[in-house]
Design a protein around this motif. Structure first.
Motif, PDB file in Angstrom:
ATOM      1  N   VAL B  51       0.821  -1.218   0.000  1.00  0.00           N
ATOM      2  CA  VAL B  51       0.000   0.000   0.000  1.00  0.00           C
ATOM      3  C   VAL B  51       0.856   1.271   0.000  1.00  0.00           C
ATOM      4  N   LEU B  52       1.889   1.285   0.817  1.00  0.00           N
ATOM      5  CA  LEU B  52       2.671   2.527   0.936  1.00  0.00           C
ATOM      6  C   LEU B  52       3.705   2.679  -0.183  1.00  0.00           C
ATOM      7  N   ALA B  53       4.469   1.634  -0.435  1.00  0.00           N
ATOM      8  CA  ALA B  53       5.527   1.746  -1.448  1.00  0.00           C
ATOM      9  C   ALA B  53       4.986   2.214  -2.811  1.00  0.00           C
ATOM     10  N   PRO B  54       3.822   1.748  -3.221  1.00  0.00           N
ATOM     11  CA  PRO B  54       3.326   2.174  -4.543  1.00  0.00           C
ATOM     12  C   PRO B  54       3.055   3.675  -4.677  1.00  0.00           C
ATOM     13  N   MET B 115       7.681   1.150   7.204  1.00  0.00           N
ATOM     14  CA  MET B 115       6.880   2.242   6.619  1.00  0.00           C
ATOM     15  C   MET B 115       7.784   3.316   6.028  1.00  0.00           C
ATOM     16  N   ASN B 116       8.884   3.604   6.709  1.00  0.00           N
ATOM     17  CA  ASN B 116       9.820   4.608   6.196  1.00  0.00           C
ATOM     18  C   ASN B 116      10.473   4.148   4.898  1.00  0.00           C
ATOM     19  N   SER B 117      10.808   2.873   4.840  1.00  0.00           N
ATOM     20  CA  SER B 117      11.375   2.343   3.593  1.00  0.00           C
ATOM     21  C   SER B 117      10.389   2.520   2.449  1.00  0.00           C
ATOM     22  N   ALA B 118       9.126   2.276   2.755  1.00  0.00           N
ATOM     23  CA  ALA B 118       8.108   2.258   1.701  1.00  0.00           C
ATOM     24  C   ALA B 118       7.735   3.655   1.242  1.00  0.00           C
ATOM     25  N   CYS B 119       7.534   4.563   2.189  1.00  0.00           N
ATOM     26  CA  CYS B 119       7.140   5.928   1.804  1.00  0.00           C
ATOM     27  C   CYS B 119       7.365   6.858   2.986  1.00  0.00           C
ATOM     28  N   LEU B 120       8.579   7.375   3.055  1.00  0.00           N
ATOM     29  CA  LEU B 120       8.932   8.223   4.193  1.00  0.00           C
ATOM     30  C   LEU B 120       8.051   9.464   4.266  1.00  0.00           C
ATOM     31  N   ALA B 121       7.742  10.047   3.114  1.00  0.00           N
ATOM     32  CA  ALA B 121       6.965  11.288   3.109  1.00  0.00           C
ATOM     33  C   ALA B 121       5.628  11.090   3.817  1.00  0.00           C
TER      34      ALA B 121
END
Lengths: 570, 570
Positions: B51-54, B115-121
Motif C-alpha cells: 500500500v505505501l511503497a506504490p 513504513m519509512n522504507s516504503a514511503c517516508l513522506a
C-alpha cells in the motif's frame, strides 16, 4: 551572496605549492608569466562572478526543455554563453593556428574551476567543445580542421561527445550504432545515443556531434569502433550552417541536478558524417578527448566544492543562533562543530585544488619537455589524472553535502541554493568514467610501469616530510608515516592479482589523495605561516583515515565475494 | 522492483543479537511473544510493501500543494493514510486505554522502519501524531486526554509539532510566539511557525497543533515557554470538528526531497488553544515528544538505507555491463567495487538497524523494570538515542548516495528512484536536532553520569570480543582494540572542557557507532555462520576508521578556531 573567485589561493597553490613558475621557463609556455597569469585569472573571475553566477539558479528553476524538436536553453544562458565565447574562453586551450589562446592547462584548469563554481550547467557546454577541439586537432583531416576548428574555437559552433547507448554504458565496446560509407568520403550514421550533454540547444548556430559507430566491417568490441563528426547542420560551400542533417534530440532526461544542461537522447537516422582518425580507430581518438576531460570533470567537483564552501561560510558568519562556548556574537561560526565542518570543507577543497592544478602542471610540462623528461612528466600526469577526477568529484559531493548541513533547515529548502550544489555535482562522480573506474585505472593501467610514477610521487611526499621536520616535527612524522603506509600498500597492489587490486582500488585512491593533501598543505604552510592551521587540521584529523583505508585495500577481493546474491538479499 | 520487508533480519537482530526475548519475560510486555511479534511484523510489512511503497514516487512527482488556503496531499496519499489508520498503526505505541496497541518500542521501531522504507513522506504523518499522543499522555489534563487521545490514536485526527520560528531554529528559546490567557481556561495563540511537517493537509478531518509559545509573564529563553494544543477545528460539544480556528498554512516549502510531505509555514492569529503541562513548563513536555522522536528519525534513516540497498542490489543483479574478472555473466554485481559498495551498504544498514532496535529495547526494558534496573536501562537508552538518530540518518544518506553510484548514469535520472532516496533522507540529519547537536548531547549530557552508561556499553563490547576470541581471534582482537581506543577517548572527553568535547563530538559519535557495529555484527556471526562475512567486512574494512576518528577527537577545540573568519575566507 556572491561568488568570490579564489584567485589568490590559486596563485599561491601554483607558485608556492606546485612550483608552476617552472612552466614560464619553458619555450612553449614562455608567455605564461606571473603578470599574464594574473590578468587571465582576473578576467575569467570577473566573467564567472558577474555573468555566469547570476544565471545558475535560473538554470535550476527553469530547465532546458524540448519544444517541437528543438531544445530551448534556460533563461539567460544564451547571453551568458555568448559572453564566454566572445571572451575567447571556449578556445582557451585551442591551437592559436585556428584562433585559440593556446593557454597551458594550469590556466584552463584554474579558469575552469571558476566557471564551474559559477554555473556548472552552462560551463559543461564549452568543456564539451574543448574536448572536441582537442580530438579534431589530433585526429582529424586538414580539411575538417580548416572547416570546423575556427568555428568551434570561437564558440560559434559547439561540440558534443556521443558514446553511450542504452545497453552500452561504461562498456563502450557493446555499442550498436552503425556507419555506412557512401563512397564520396561521407558516411551515413544510424543509431541512438543517450546522456548527450548539451546534445541540442539554441545558444549557438550549429552543433558538431562526435559519434562512435561501427563500420560494416567493424569487429565486435572496442576494436571495431570508428569516430565520426556529424554536424546538426551540414556546412554549405561557405562553411556556414546549411541543410539540416538527419539527426534530432528525441527526449531530455529528468535529472537530479544540472537542469540547465540539457541531457539528450539523440537519434541519428542515416545522418551524414565524416570519419575522424583511421577506420576502427575511434576509441583512440575518443580517449584523447576523454583523457583530458577527466581532469576537467575533477575540476567540476572542485568548482562546486569551492562555491559550496563559500556559501556555507557566508551563512555561518551571518546566522545568529544559540549561545556558544567561545563568544557572545552567537553566530553559528563559533560553534565547534560548524567550525569542524568548515575546516573539513576547506581542507578537502584545498587538497582537490592542488591535485587538479598539479595534474595540469604535469601535463603541461610533458608538452613543454622532450625525451625522458617529457615521459616522466607524462607518467606523473597520467597517474594523477584518475585521482584528480575521482577525488575532485568526491570532494565536490562531500563539501556540498556539508554545506547543506551548515545551513541547517535552510539547507533543505531549495531557495537557499545549497542543495542545488549537491544535486548538480552528483553526476560528476559517474560520468567520464565512474569514480570506481578511475580507481581501477589507477591500480591497473597506472601501475603497469611497475610503480615508477607512483613511487616518484611518494618520493615527493617524503621530501616534503623531510623539509618540514625541523619546524613541524609532528606533522612531518605523520606525513612520513602515511607515505610509508601508502608505499607498502602500493607494493602489495603491485604483487596482487588484478581483481584483488580492483577490490582495493577505491580506498587506495582515496588514501593516496588524502596523503597528497597532507603533502600539498604542508608545503603551503612552510611557505606561509598563516596556512599552518589548515595543514595541521588535515594532517592530524583527516589524513589518519588513510591508514584505515589502506587496511581495507590489502584485504583483497575474496571478502567482497563471500556473500552470494541470495545472502546479500537476506 | 518491489520492496521486500527485511523481517527475517529484524527478527534475527532482535532475538540473536540484542536478546530482546527478555522483553516477553517482563510483566509489561508479556504479550510480546515471538508469534505475536511475527504476526505484527508480517502485517506491517504487507501494508508497507503493498500500500505505501506504490505511492512513494507519486508523492515525489506530485508534491502536496497549497490551494485556496488548504493543503492538498499527493495522489494516493489519503487512501494510503487511511490504510495506516485503519490498521491501527497510528496508535501502535499508544495507551490501550484510549484505543492504542501499546506495543513495545522494539516493534514500533521495526514497523516504523518498514513504513519509512516504503514511503517516508507519508510515514512522517503518523510519526508526528505518535509524538503528540505521547506528549499528551504524559502532560495533558484528563479532559484533553479524553477528548483528543481517542481521535489521535485512531488516526481520525493527526498531530503536528510547532517549535521553530524563522529566528529560532536549534535555539528554541529565542521564540516569539505569544499566548494570552482568556480567563476561561483557553488561550489566544499568536505567532508564525516554520518547517511544520504535515502542518496542513486533507487526509484526515482535523489537525491538532502542539505549539510552543510564551505567556505574558514568561521570562526570555526556554524557561518562559509553555505548550499549547491548538486544533485546526475546535471540537464541538460532541467532540467532532466544529468551528475553524484562526490559524492557517501560509506557504509550503520547496524542499530538496520529501515532496509528498507538506512542510508548512503556519500562521496563528489569536488561535484558541489549551495549555498542556504547567505554565512555563513547555520545554519539558516538548522534550518528551522530541526524545523518542529522535529514535524515530534515526529509524527514518535506517528505512531509507534498507530501501536504497535493496534497489541497488536488484539493479546490480540485473545490469549487464562489461566483462568482469570473476564470471561470464557480466552483471555489474560481479565487479569488485560494486560488491564493495553493496557490502558497505549492507554493513552500515545492519549496524544502524541493530543500534536502533537496541535503543528501543533499552527504553522498553526501562519501562518494564523498576528501581536501579530501570535507571540502568534508561541510561543505556539515553546514551544510545543520539547515536541512533545521528548514525541512523548519516547511514541513510551514505547508503542512498552509494545506491546512486551503483546505478551509474541511471542513478542520476529521477525516474530510477535512487536519487529520490538521497533527496528524501537528507533532512533527517538536520531535523529533530541536527546530527551535530546529537553529538553534543552524547559528549555533554550523556557523559554527565561520569561515563557510567558509556562504560557499560564498552563492557558489552568487550564481552563480545571475549566470547568471540576462541573462534574468531582476529575479529575479537580488532574489536577489543577498537573498544579500548574508544574507552581511552571517552576518558579524555570526560576530563576535557566542554568546548573541547563539542569539538570532537561528531567523530566520537561516529567512532562509537562503528565499534557498536562490530559488536552487533560479530554477535550475529557467532549465532549464524552465514553472517560471518559481513562481520569480517565491517570489522576489518570499515571499523578501522574508528581509530582515525578518535585521533581527531582528542585534538580538542583550539585547532578548529585557529583560522579566523578572514583566514577562512582566503
Amino acid at each position: 551572496m556572491t561568488y568570490a573567485p579564489p584567485i589568490r589561493d590559486m596563485q599561491f597553490t601554483l607558485d608556492k605549492v606546485i612550483g608552476a613558475d617552472r612552466l614560464a621557463q619553458t619555450d612553449l609556455f614562455a608567455d605564461a608569466t606571473p603578470d599574464t597569469v594574473e590578468a587571465i585569472l582576473l578576467e575569467a573571475g570577473k566573467l564567472s562572478a558577474e555573468v555566469l553566477a547570476p544565471v545558475n539558479r535560473d538554470g535550476d528553476l527553469t530547465p532546458a526543455r524540448l519544444e517541437n524538436g528543438v531544445v530551448r536553453a534556460s533563461p539567460g544562458f544564451a547571453e551568458a554563453y555568448k559572453a564566454i565565447a566572445e571572451g575567447g574562453w571556449v578556445g582557451m586551450n585551442a591551437d592559436p593556428e585556428h584562433g585559440g589562446m593556446g593557454l597551458p592547462m594550469i590556466l584552463t584548469t584554474a579558469v575552469g574551476e571558476m566557471m564551474n563554481s559559477a554555473c556548472l550547467a552552462l560551463a559543461l557546454n564549452p568543456l564539451m567543445t574543448q574536448g572536441q577541439i582537442e580530438a579534431l586537432e589530433h585526429h582529424a583531416s586538414d580539411e575538417i580542421k580548416e572547416l570546423y576548428l575556427p568555428k568551434l574555437t570561437s564558440g560559434e559552433w559547439t561540440g558534443t561527445m556521443n558514446l553511450t547507448e542504452p545497453q552500452a554504458g561504461s562498456d563502450v565496446g557493446a555499442l550498436r550504432s552503425k556507419a555506412e560509407p557512401q563512397g564520396d568520403g561521407t558516411y551515413k550514421v544510424t543509431g541512438q545515443k543517450v546522456y548527450i550533454t548539451w546534445g541540442d540547444h539554441d545558444v549557438a548556430e550549429n552543433i558538431c556531434h562526435l559519434v562512435l559507430a561501427r563500420l560494416p566491417d567493424g569487429v565486435p568490441g572496442t576494436k571495431g569502433i570508428s569516430l565520426f563528426l556529424v554536424p546538426k547542420f551540414l556546412p554549405d560551400e561557405n562553411g556556414n550552417p546549411g541543410v539540416a542533417n538527419t539527426l534530432k534530440p528525441i527526449s531530455l532526461e529528468h535529472k537530479l541536478g544540472l537542469h540547465g544542461s540539457p541531457t539528450a537522447v539523440m537519434e541519428f537516422e542515416g545522418a551524414t558524417g565524416w570519419m575522424v582518425g583511421p577506420e576502427h580507430g575511434g576509441m583512440a581518438a575518443m580517449f584523447t578527448m576523454m583523457n583530458n576531460a577527466r581532469l576537467g570533470v575533477g575540476v567540476q567537483g572542485l568548482g562546486i566544492a569551492e562555491a559550496a564552501y563559500q556559501k556555507a561560510l557566508a551563512y555561518a558568519q551571518d546566522r545568529v543562533q544559540g549561545a556558544t562556548m567561545v563568544s557572545d556574537t552567537n553566530t553559528i561560526l563559533d560553534h565547534a562543530d560548524v567550525r569542524r565542518m568548515l575546516m573539513q570543507m576547506k581542507a578537502l577543497t584545498g587538497t582537490a585544488r592542488a591535485i587538479c592544478l598539479d595534474t595540469a602542471f604535469s601535463l603541461d610540462m610533458a608538452r613543454a619537455s622532450s625525451g625522458d623528461e617529457a615521459a616522466k612528466w607524462k607518467a606523473r600526469g597520467a597517474f594523477l589524472t584518475p585521482i584528480a577526477k575521482a577525488f575532485g568529484t568526491d570532494v565536490g559531493s562531500e563539501v556540498a553535502d556539508l554545506g547543506i548541513q551548515v545551513h541547517g533547515g535552510m539547507g533543505y529548502i531549495e531557495e537557499t541554493g545549497a542543495a542545488q550544489y549537491a544535486r548538480d555535482v552528483r553526476v560528476t562522480r559517474i560520468y567520464e568514467g565512474t569514480n570506481g573506474i578511475q580507481a581501477m585505472d589507477l591500480v591497473g593501467r597506472k601501475l603497469m610501469d611497475g610503480g615508477t610514477a607512483g613511487e616518484a610521487l611518494l618520493g615527493e611526499i617524503e621530501a616534503t616530510a623531510k623539509a618540514a621536520r625541523a619546524d613541524y616535527p609532528d606533522l612531518a612524522d605523520a606525513l612520513q608515516d602515511a607515505g610509508e603506509t601508502l608505499a607498502s600498500t602500493m607494493d602489495w597492489l603491485l604483487k596482487a592479482e588484478m581483481n584483488d587490486r580492483f577490490a582495493g582500488s577505491v580506498p587506495f585512491l582515496r588514501a593516496f589523495a588524502l596523503v597528497l593533501g597532507g603533502h600539498y598543505l604542508l608545503r603551503g604552510a612552510m611557505a606561509q605561516d598563516s596556512r599552518l592551521p589548515l595543514a595541521q587540521f588535515h594532517i592530524l584529523q583527516l589524513m589518519p583515515q588513510a591508514a584505515a583505508l589502506c587496511a581495507a585495500v590489502v584485504q583483497g577481493a575474496a571478502p567482497l565475494y563471500a556473500l552470494d546474491a541470495e545472502a546479500l538479499a537476506s
